[in-house]
Design a protein around this motif. Sequence first.
Motif, short mmCIF file in Angstrom:
data_model
loop_
_atom_site.label_atom_id
_atom_site.label_comp_id
_atom_site.label_asym_id
_atom_site.label_seq_id
_atom_site.Cartn_x
_atom_site.Cartn_y
_atom_site.Cartn_z
N GLU A 31 11.31 -3.90 -11.45
CA GLU A 31 9.95 -3.58 -11.90
C GLU A 31 9.14 -3.04 -10.74
OE1 GLU A 31 7.00 -6.81 -12.43
OE2 GLU A 31 8.72 -8.17 -12.27
N LEU A 32 8.34 -2.04 -10.99
CA LEU A 32 7.52 -1.45 -9.95
C LEU A 32 6.34 -2.36 -9.65
CD1 LEU A 32 6.96 1.10 -8.19
CD2 LEU A 32 5.50 1.89 -10.06
N LEU A 33 6.22 -2.76 -8.40
CA LEU A 33 5.05 -3.53 -7.97
C LEU A 33 3.91 -2.54 -7.76
CD1 LEU A 33 6.75 -5.93 -5.39
CD2 LEU A 33 6.22 -6.37 -7.79
N VAL A 34 2.92 -2.60 -8.61
CA VAL A 34 1.83 -1.63 -8.58
C VAL A 34 0.79 -2.07 -7.56
CG1 VAL A 34 0.02 -0.49 -9.92
CG2 VAL A 34 2.23 -1.05 -10.99
N GLY A 35 0.60 -1.24 -6.55
CA GLY A 35 -0.36 -1.57 -5.50
C GLY A 35 -1.80 -1.40 -5.96
N ARG A 36 -2.67 -2.10 -5.29
CA ARG A 36 -4.09 -1.98 -5.63
C ARG A 36 -4.62 -0.65 -5.10
NH1 ARG A 36 -5.92 -6.88 -1.62
NH2 ARG A 36 -6.11 -5.68 0.32
N ALA A 37 -5.69 -0.19 -5.71
CA ALA A 37 -6.28 1.10 -5.33
C ALA A 37 -6.70 1.07 -3.86
CB ALA A 37 -7.48 1.40 -6.22
N THR A 38 -6.24 2.08 -3.11
CA THR A 38 -6.49 2.14 -1.67
C THR A 38 -6.84 3.57 -1.30
OG1 THR A 38 -4.82 0.43 -1.36
CG2 THR A 38 -5.53 1.59 0.60
N PRO A 39 -7.94 3.80 -0.61
CA PRO A 39 -8.31 5.18 -0.26
C PRO A 39 -7.37 5.76 0.79
CG PRO A 39 -9.81 3.63 0.80
CD PRO A 39 -8.94 2.83 -0.12
N ALA A 40 -7.19 7.08 0.73
CA ALA A 40 -6.36 7.78 1.74
C ALA A 40 -7.01 7.64 3.11
CB ALA A 40 -6.24 9.25 1.36
N PRO A 41 -6.19 7.55 4.17
CA PRO A 41 -4.74 7.67 4.20
C PRO A 41 -4.00 6.34 4.17
CG PRO A 41 -5.52 7.72 6.44
CD PRO A 41 -6.74 7.52 5.56
N TRP A 42 -4.71 5.27 3.79
CA TRP A 42 -4.14 3.93 3.92
C TRP A 42 -3.15 3.64 2.79
CZ3 TRP A 42 -5.74 4.10 8.42
CH2 TRP A 42 -7.06 4.41 8.76
N GLY A 43 -2.09 2.93 3.13
CA GLY A 43 -1.08 2.55 2.15
C GLY A 43 -1.45 1.24 1.45
N ASP A 44 -0.75 0.98 0.35
CA ASP A 44 -0.98 -0.25 -0.40
C ASP A 44 0.09 -1.30 -0.11
OD1 ASP A 44 1.21 0.80 -1.68
OD2 ASP A 44 0.24 1.08 -3.62
N TYR A 45 0.69 -1.20 1.07
CA TYR A 45 1.67 -2.20 1.48
C TYR A 45 1.56 -2.41 2.98
CZ TYR A 45 4.78 1.60 3.13
OH TYR A 45 5.32 2.68 3.79
N ILE A 46 2.20 -3.45 3.46
CA ILE A 46 2.04 -3.86 4.85
C ILE A 46 3.34 -4.53 5.29
CG2 ILE A 46 1.12 -6.18 4.38
CD1 ILE A 46 -1.06 -5.57 6.51
N ALA A 47 3.64 -4.51 6.56
CA ALA A 47 4.85 -5.15 7.06
C ALA A 47 4.49 -6.21 8.09
CB ALA A 47 5.80 -4.12 7.69
N VAL A 48 5.21 -7.31 8.05
CA VAL A 48 5.03 -8.38 9.02
C VAL A 48 6.38 -8.65 9.68
CG1 VAL A 48 4.27 -10.74 9.44
CG2 VAL A 48 3.23 -9.42 7.59
N ASP A 49 6.44 -8.53 10.99
CA ASP A 49 7.65 -8.92 11.70
C ASP A 49 7.50 -10.35 12.17
OD1 ASP A 49 9.76 -6.54 12.58
OD2 ASP A 49 7.84 -5.87 11.78
N CYS A 50 8.54 -11.13 11.90
CA CYS A 50 8.52 -12.56 12.17
C CYS A 50 9.67 -12.93 13.10
CB CYS A 50 8.67 -13.36 10.87
SG CYS A 50 7.41 -13.00 9.63
N VAL A 51 9.54 -14.10 13.72
CA VAL A 51 10.64 -14.68 14.49
C VAL A 51 10.92 -16.06 13.90
CG1 VAL A 51 9.07 -15.59 16.27
CG2 VAL A 51 11.51 -15.26 16.78
N ALA A 52 12.21 -16.37 13.75
CA ALA A 52 12.59 -17.60 13.09
C ALA A 52 13.60 -18.38 13.92
CB ALA A 52 13.19 -17.30 11.71
N VAL A 57 -7.16 -2.19 8.31
CA VAL A 57 -8.24 -2.04 7.35
C VAL A 57 -8.18 -3.16 6.31
CG1 VAL A 57 -8.49 0.45 7.58
CG2 VAL A 57 -6.89 -0.46 5.91
N VAL A 58 -7.02 -3.81 6.20
CA VAL A 58 -6.89 -4.96 5.30
C VAL A 58 -7.72 -6.12 5.85
CG1 VAL A 58 -5.26 -6.63 4.33
CG2 VAL A 58 -4.60 -4.24 4.58
N GLY A 59 -8.46 -6.78 4.98
CA GLY A 59 -9.32 -7.87 5.40
C GLY A 59 -8.54 -9.03 6.00
N GLU A 60 -9.23 -9.84 6.81
CA GLU A 60 -8.56 -10.93 7.52
C GLU A 60 -7.98 -11.96 6.56
OE1 GLU A 60 -9.39 -13.79 11.39
OE2 GLU A 60 -10.90 -12.38 10.69
N GLU A 61 -8.66 -12.26 5.47
CA GLU A 61 -8.14 -13.24 4.50
C GLU A 61 -6.88 -12.72 3.84
OE1 GLU A 61 -9.59 -15.57 0.45
OE2 GLU A 61 -11.08 -14.67 1.79
N ASP A 62 -6.88 -11.45 3.44
CA ASP A 62 -5.68 -10.87 2.83
C ASP A 62 -4.53 -10.83 3.84
OD1 ASP A 62 -6.78 -10.43 0.35
OD2 ASP A 62 -7.37 -8.36 0.77
#
Length: 415
Positions: free
Chosen positions: A195-216, A247-252
Amino acid sequence: MSDQPVLLVVYDTGSLAPTRLAEAARRAGCALVFVLADSDHAREMVPTLETVGTVVPTAGRTEEETAAALKALDPSGIVTFSEFQIGTTVRLAAALGLRYHQPADVDSITHKDRQRERFARAGVDVVRHRTVTSPEQTADALAHVGLPAIVKPVVGASSRNTRAVTSREEALAAVAEAFDASAGGPVEKAVMIEELLVGRATPAPWGDYIAVDCVADGDDVRPVFVTSKFALAEPFRERGGYGGHSVVGEEDERAVRELACRAVRALNIHGVADVEIKLTDRGPRVIEVNGRLGAWVDDLAVRSHTSDPAHVAVAAALGLPYRTPPIRTGGPIAFHYLVVPPAGARRVRAIRNVTALRRLPHVDRVAVLTEPGADVDWRIGARGNVAAVLGTAATHEELAATVAAIEKVEWIEYE
């Protein structure tokens, strides 16, 4: 070899720059041994690799023979930064008794459908999906998944053969092409329809996804760096990202970091991992996890004065202590913007006026990745990028204006 602890780096396409690995090794007090994959890229890098470490080729050897040669070096740790060598690294780690991802977990780390199953069992995220190994299975898969959907390889990286579909006809055509050698693109053995995860509306040029690199390290999973993304290019191609502050808020962003750590923990990853997360109106959703450091992450982290992922990865592989500083900073915004060819382009006709790109405000470097006469094809993913534009900006407004300026420069012509 010296009396320093030895770190094995299984080296292939996608690996960290040797100079950065050398810096991290010096800080960790270890010697580098590059376990060279049997690939053209790895062989081309031998002269550079030999300036910072020892090279052990794998060509012409079985994995058992390679493991025996490496055991004689008494290694203290092992790591890879290449998506294509995770499986090999898992097997070598097991043979040498070194800490890394476990053999029982490698399928869930490298196969997107197995990941979905693991996430569902762990209560991390549930996404409808089906694995398809022939075009004849497409209709049944769609009946379960529904539309809109996304078609992507079960095993793969860099947006290869990945596209969103909104109709039954589009889905049938996309799956058929992925298995068709005569279509001219990369051929898959298995694709996943989910199923396509539909991103929330985001103005250009920003994407509707984000990456987090972690260490485990066991249940101790911590975020190392957050890469905010630019909007995708059609049909579903990455345009790079930026780091420093989003540009993503601190809470998000906090919710994204927490979800990323839960996903890594569910896969029982050891060391570094890259987690992509969709920002939807219902909250963050896991796209996928890659069991290695994300592309450009180390470069973005260093240039934004945020963290030192190379050191963290090396320290984790050796079992040494590491620090994970606060993610959000007020420093410079470092960006890595990918220039991709139009979806219909098939060949580079001409390259001119690259200087105009280099003279743009906030641009520090332009790497042209193609040449006149070269074939291009969106279906091969990141290997089809024609340029990378790197730089820094002080504000998101400056960065947005720079991206717009990059896209306006007429420097390359396609057939």
